[in-house]
Motif scaffolding. Structure first.
Motif, PDB file in Angstrom:
ATOM      1  N   THR A 178       0.811  -1.078   0.036  1.00 26.96           N
ATOM      2  CA  THR A 178       0.000   0.120  -0.106  1.00 26.96           C
ATOM      3  C   THR A 178       0.733   1.498   0.099  1.00 26.96           C
ATOM      4  O   THR A 178       0.543   2.384  -0.732  1.00 26.96           O
ATOM      5  CB  THR A 178      -1.090   0.024   1.182  1.00 26.96           C
ATOM      6  N   PHE A 179       1.914   1.237   0.811  1.00 24.16           N
ATOM      7  CA  PHE A 179       2.839   2.504   0.818  1.00 24.16           C
ATOM      8  C   PHE A 179       3.199   2.486  -0.726  1.00 24.16           C
ATOM      9  O   PHE A 179       3.206   3.930  -0.967  1.00 24.16           O
ATOM     10  CB  PHE A 179       4.040   2.314   1.832  1.00 24.16           C
ATOM     11  N   SER A 180       3.782   1.795  -1.385  1.00 22.23           N
ATOM     12  CA  SER A 180       4.425   2.043  -2.864  1.00 22.23           C
ATOM     13  C   SER A 180       3.178   2.204  -3.462  1.00 22.23           C
ATOM     14  O   SER A 180       3.161   3.213  -4.542  1.00 22.23           O
ATOM     15  CB  SER A 180       5.039   0.378  -3.319  1.00 22.23           C
TER      16      SER A 180
ATOM     17  N   CYS B 275      -2.794   1.019   6.107  1.00 21.79           N
ATOM     18  CA  CYS B 275      -2.455  -0.225   5.930  1.00 21.79           C
ATOM     19  C   CYS B 275      -2.941  -1.245   6.998  1.00 21.79           C
ATOM     20  O   CYS B 275      -2.294  -2.041   7.660  1.00 21.79           O
ATOM     21  CB  CYS B 275      -0.726  -0.302   6.236  1.00 21.79           C
ATOM     22  N   GLY B 276      -4.308  -1.497   7.085  1.00 21.88           N
ATOM     23  CA  GLY B 276      -5.074  -2.507   7.214  1.00 21.88           C
ATOM     24  C   GLY B 276      -5.007  -2.694   8.713  1.00 21.88           C
ATOM     25  O   GLY B 276      -4.827  -1.878   9.792  1.00 21.88           O
ATOM     26  N   ILE B 277      -4.955  -4.085   9.299  1.00 19.29           N
ATOM     27  CA  ILE B 277      -5.355  -4.502  10.702  1.00 19.29           C
ATOM     28  C   ILE B 277      -4.301  -4.001  11.681  1.00 19.29           C
ATOM     29  O   ILE B 277      -4.495  -4.221  12.734  1.00 19.29           O
ATOM     30  CB  ILE B 277      -5.482  -6.045  10.563  1.00 19.29           C
TER      31      ILE B 277
ATOM     32  N   ALA C 266      -4.987   3.699  12.459  1.00 21.08           N
ATOM     33  CA  ALA C 266      -6.098   4.766  11.866  1.00 21.08           C
ATOM     34  C   ALA C 266      -6.536   4.245  10.771  1.00 21.08           C
ATOM     35  O   ALA C 266      -7.655   4.986  10.255  1.00 21.08           O
ATOM     36  CB  ALA C 266      -5.026   5.957  11.352  1.00 21.08           C
ATOM     37  N   CYS C 267      -6.546   3.066  10.632  1.00 21.02           N
ATOM     38  CA  CYS C 267      -7.165   2.319   9.225  1.00 21.02           C
ATOM     39  C   CYS C 267      -8.659   1.856   9.960  1.00 21.02           C
ATOM     40  O   CYS C 267      -8.696   1.035  11.231  1.00 21.02           O
ATOM     41  CB  CYS C 267      -6.484   1.155   8.975  1.00 21.02           C
ATOM     42  N   HIS C 268      -9.620   1.965   9.051  1.00 15.72           N
ATOM     43  CA  HIS C 268     -11.161   1.470   9.335  1.00 15.72           C
ATOM     44  C   HIS C 268     -11.150  -0.041   9.463  1.00 15.72           C
ATOM     45  O   HIS C 268     -11.887  -0.455  10.446  1.00 15.72           O
ATOM     46  CB  HIS C 268     -11.975   1.883   8.300  1.00 15.72           C
ATOM     47  N   ALA C 269      -9.991  -0.701   9.059  1.00 14.60           N
ATOM     48  CA  ALA C 269     -10.180  -2.211   9.270  1.00 14.60           C
ATOM     49  C   ALA C 269      -9.158  -2.763  10.374  1.00 14.60           C
ATOM     50  O   ALA C 269      -8.806  -3.982  10.651  1.00 14.60           O
ATOM     51  CB  ALA C 269      -9.608  -2.846   7.960  1.00 14.60           C
TER      52      ALA C 269
END
Length: 204
Positions: free
Chosen positions: A12-14, A44-46, A50-53
């Motif tokens: 995701t960063f890339s 960036c996920g779990i 700060a990620c919704h997931a």
């Protein structure tokens, strides 16, 4: 050239970094709007507070993040704004990139009417510079709402193209509005296109 599925499957960063300078397209009936992506944030996920997931939360709102990369994720915040995100990675890896800002290229009159109900030529200088410089503003200008969550970005309603523009630098900083999310508030996962030199630029 329209970005293919493989582009969105990278880390995701890339993907976030590589989205800078790409052209976001939105087709409304026979009208095509577009703008260069100039600011993004990676989520960036779990393991990203700060990620919704975060924590592998899978809800009706976030389930699209668990899809394969290359789909849109649109959510509503503060009871006022929609935010447009690009889902990344493989299936069941819930990560995404928030599109924070674009530089208008095509359809600026329509964007102006969508944002201000005014013709672009009648806008104040401050209104012109603020037309699409925030995630909620991008969605209003492109007429994107929650009904556009889950759209396949490799098709023809909303999509992203690479037109070969790479003449810019990237600035990294903390993401905005996540001060209460522990260590995640310090991640330098906000990326901004700096010093663009482009035939597309409306500011030149």
């Amino acid at each position: 050239m329209k970005l293919k599925r493989e582009f969105y499957l990278n880390d995701t960063f890339s993907v976030a970094k590589d989205l800078l300078g790409k052209i976001l397209y939105r087709k409304i009936d026979d009208i095509v709007l577009s703008g260069m992506i100039t600011e993004v944030e990676a989520y960036c996920g779990i393991s990203d507070r700060a990620c919704h997931a975060y924590g592998n939360r899978k809800t009706k709102r976030t389930e699209i993040m668990y899809n394969i990369g290359g789909f849109s994720y649109v959510y509503f915040i503060y009871g006022m704004y929609y935010c447009f995100n690009v889902v990344t990675r493989d299936i069941n890896i819930p990560e995404a990139v928030l599109i924070r800002s674009i530089e208008p290229i095509k359809g600026i009159e329509v964007m102006s009417l969508n944002r201000y109900k005014m013709e672009y030529s009648k806008l104040k200088k401050s209104q012109k510079s603020n037309l699409t410089n925030g995630p909620g503003k991008v969605c209003r200008a492109l007429n994107i709402d929650k009904s556009h969550s889950g759209i396949d970005l490799t098709l023809n309603e909303i999509w992203i193209e690479d037109d070969g523009f790479y003449d810019f630098k990237v600035e990294y900083s903390k993401r905005i509005g996540i001060e209460n999310y522990g260590e995640a508030k310090d991640y330098l996962w906000r990326m901004i296109l700096k010093n663009p030199v482009s035939e597309h630029s409306l500011s030149k």
